[in-house]
Scaffold this active site. Sequence first.
Site, PDB file in Angstrom:
ATOM      1  N   THR A  28      -4.829  -3.236  -4.155  1.00 36.45           N
ATOM      2  CA  THR A  28      -5.265  -3.279  -5.551  1.00 36.45           C
ATOM      3  C   THR A  28      -4.144  -2.766  -6.451  1.00 36.45           C
ATOM      4  OG1 THR A  28      -7.565  -2.970  -4.907  1.00 36.45           O
ATOM      5  CG2 THR A  28      -6.992  -2.342  -7.161  1.00 36.45           C
ATOM      6  N   SER A  30      -1.355  -3.627 -10.131  1.00 35.59           N
ATOM      7  CA  SER A  30      -0.572  -4.649 -10.821  1.00 35.59           C
ATOM      8  C   SER A  30       0.564  -5.201  -9.953  1.00 35.59           C
ATOM      9  CB  SER A  30       0.001  -4.066 -12.122  1.00 35.59           C
ATOM     10  OG  SER A  30       0.772  -2.914 -11.842  1.00 35.59           O
ATOM     11  N   ASP A  84      -0.240  -3.389   0.016  1.00 29.14           N
ATOM     12  CA  ASP A  84      -0.860  -2.632  -1.076  1.00 29.14           C
ATOM     13  C   ASP A  84       0.219  -1.971  -1.926  1.00 29.14           C
ATOM     14  OD1 ASP A  84      -2.798  -1.461  -2.665  1.00 29.14           O
ATOM     15  OD2 ASP A  84      -3.903  -0.569  -1.009  1.00 29.14           O
ATOM     16  N   ASP A  87       1.376   4.779  -5.810  1.00 30.46           N
ATOM     17  CA  ASP A  87       1.776   5.525  -7.008  1.00 30.46           C
ATOM     18  C   ASP A  87       3.016   6.366  -6.735  1.00 30.46           C
ATOM     19  OD1 ASP A  87      -0.393   4.659  -8.774  1.00 30.46           O
ATOM     20  OD2 ASP A  87      -1.635   5.587  -7.248  1.00 30.46           O
ATOM     21  N   LYS A  97      -1.969   7.335  -3.516  1.00 32.16           N
ATOM     22  CA  LYS A  97      -2.577   6.110  -4.028  1.00 32.16           C
ATOM     23  C   LYS A  97      -3.849   6.461  -4.792  1.00 32.16           C
ATOM     24  CE  LYS A  97      -3.069   2.463  -1.628  1.00 32.16           C
ATOM     25  NZ  LYS A  97      -2.793   1.735  -2.856  1.00 32.16           N
ATOM     26  N   GLY A  98      -4.327   5.487  -5.553  1.00 32.58           N
ATOM     27  CA  GLY A  98      -5.590   5.690  -6.253  1.00 32.58           C
ATOM     28  C   GLY A  98      -5.460   5.672  -7.762  1.00 32.58           C
ATOM     29  N   GLY A 100      -5.420   3.208  -9.487  1.00 32.08           N
ATOM     30  CA  GLY A 100      -6.388   2.207  -9.941  1.00 32.08           C
ATOM     31  C   GLY A 100      -7.811   2.543  -9.511  1.00 32.08           C
ATOM     32  N   GLU A 106      -9.181   1.104  -0.068  1.00 35.01           N
ATOM     33  CA  GLU A 106      -7.799   0.861   0.381  1.00 35.01           C
ATOM     34  C   GLU A 106      -7.525   1.582   1.696  1.00 35.01           C
ATOM     35  OE1 GLU A 106      -5.627   0.170  -3.952  1.00 35.01           O
ATOM     36  OE2 GLU A 106      -5.799   2.202  -3.177  1.00 35.01           O
ATOM     37  N   LYS A 124       8.548   4.454  -8.038  1.00 33.15           N
ATOM     38  CA  LYS A 124       7.530   5.067  -7.164  1.00 33.15           C
ATOM     39  C   LYS A 124       8.154   5.903  -6.043  1.00 33.15           C
ATOM     40  CE  LYS A 124       4.310   2.691  -9.357  1.00 33.15           C
ATOM     41  NZ  LYS A 124       3.479   1.661  -8.806  1.00 33.15           N
TER      42      LYS A 124
HETATM   43  C1  5RP Z   1      -5.030   1.506  -6.715  1.00 33.45           C
HETATM   44  C2  5RP Z   1      -3.703   1.882  -6.184  1.00 33.45           C
HETATM   45  C3  5RP Z   1      -2.545   1.083  -6.662  1.00 33.45           C
HETATM   46  O1  5RP Z   1      -2.016   0.396  -5.589  1.00 33.45           O
HETATM   47  C4  5RP Z   1      -1.523   2.010  -7.258  1.00 33.45           C
HETATM   48  O2  5RP Z   1      -2.143   2.700  -8.332  1.00 33.45           O
HETATM   49  C5  5RP Z   1      -0.294   1.266  -7.771  1.00 33.45           C
HETATM   50  O3  5RP Z   1      -0.660   0.435  -8.823  1.00 33.45           O
HETATM   51  P1  5RP Z   1       0.391  -0.458  -9.609  1.00 33.45           P
HETATM   52  O4  5RP Z   1       0.927  -1.443  -8.642  1.00 33.45           O
HETATM   53  O5  5RP Z   1      -0.436  -1.078 -10.709  1.00 33.45           O
HETATM   54  O6  5RP Z   1       1.460   0.448 -10.154  1.00 33.45           O
HETATM   55  O7  5RP Z   1      -3.549   2.775  -5.394  1.00 33.45           O
HETATM   56  O8  5RP Z   1      -6.023   2.373  -6.274  1.00 33.45           O
END
Ligand code: 5RP
Length: 232
Positions: A28, A30, A84, A87, A97-98, A100, A106, A124
Site C-alpha cells: 500500500t 504511493s 511494498d 517509511d 511502515k504504516g 498509510g 501488510e 527513506k
Molecule cells: C502504508 C505503508 C506505505 O508503504 C508507506 O507509508 C510508504 O508510503 P509511500 O510509498 O506513499 O511513501 O507502510 O501503510
Amino acid sequence: MDSNLMKRAAGIAACNWVKDGMAVGLGTGSTVSHTVVELGRLISDEGLSIVGVPTSIATRDLALSVGVPLVGLSDVEILDLVIDGTDEFDPSFSLIKGGGGALTREKIVAQRSRAMLVVADETKQVQVLGTFPLPVEVLPFAWEVTMSRLSEICPGKVKLRGASQPFVTDNGGYIIDCDYQGVISNPKLLESEILCVSGVVEVGLFCGICDAVVMAGGKGVETLLKENGRIV
Ligand code: 5RP
C-alpha cells in the site's frame, strides 16, 4: 529527480522481479501504486499471468481498476513475493511502515510470503530507524488507556492519528503515532515490547522480513540486496 518521479521509477523497476505464474502480495502507498499500475500494463500488453493479494482496500480497488486478478490470502498456500513501500529502512533492512495506516495487513501478507521486496525513494534510507513517527494500530476500545501505556515506553510524544476525527484503518482500528526522536536502537526488542501492550493490534516495525530494496535516487535506480536474504 523529484520525489514522485523517483517513486515511479522504483515502483516500475520492481516489476522485473515478478515472473509468470507468481502469487504476489501488493503493498500500500504511493510508491507501490506505480508497481500495481505497471503490473496491470504487463498483464494486458505483455500477457503476464499472475494473481495478487492486496494489503488494503485502496490497493484492492487500484488493482481491480488496472486489471490485476486478485485472490484472498487464505486462497493461496504461500505468496512468491510481496512488494511494498516503506517509511524508513536501515542498513539491516529493518523497516518502519504504516504511514498509510495499512501496517497490520501488510505484515500479515509479508509474513506469508517467500520474500519481501521494498520499493522506495532515497529519502527513506536511514542509518537508524526512528525519525518517522512509529505507527501502532490499536483497538478503538479504551484507546486512551493503550495510548497512555505506549507513552510509558516512548521517549517522545504519542499521538492519535486524525484531526477532528480519528483515522480509521481498514480493520476498524485506530493509529497511534509514536515519536522515538530519531533513535530506535533495538527495533526487534521494541517490536516485542509494543506487542505486549494490551489493545495493540500491530506495530509498524518489520524486522527480518525485508530481503531487498529497489531504491530510486539522483543516480537512478539500484537494488540493494540483503546478505543471505531470500532474493538473490
Ligand atoms: C502504508 C505503508 C506505505 O508503504 C508507506 O507509508 C510508504 O508510503 P509511500 O510509498 O506513499 O511513501 O507502510 O501503510
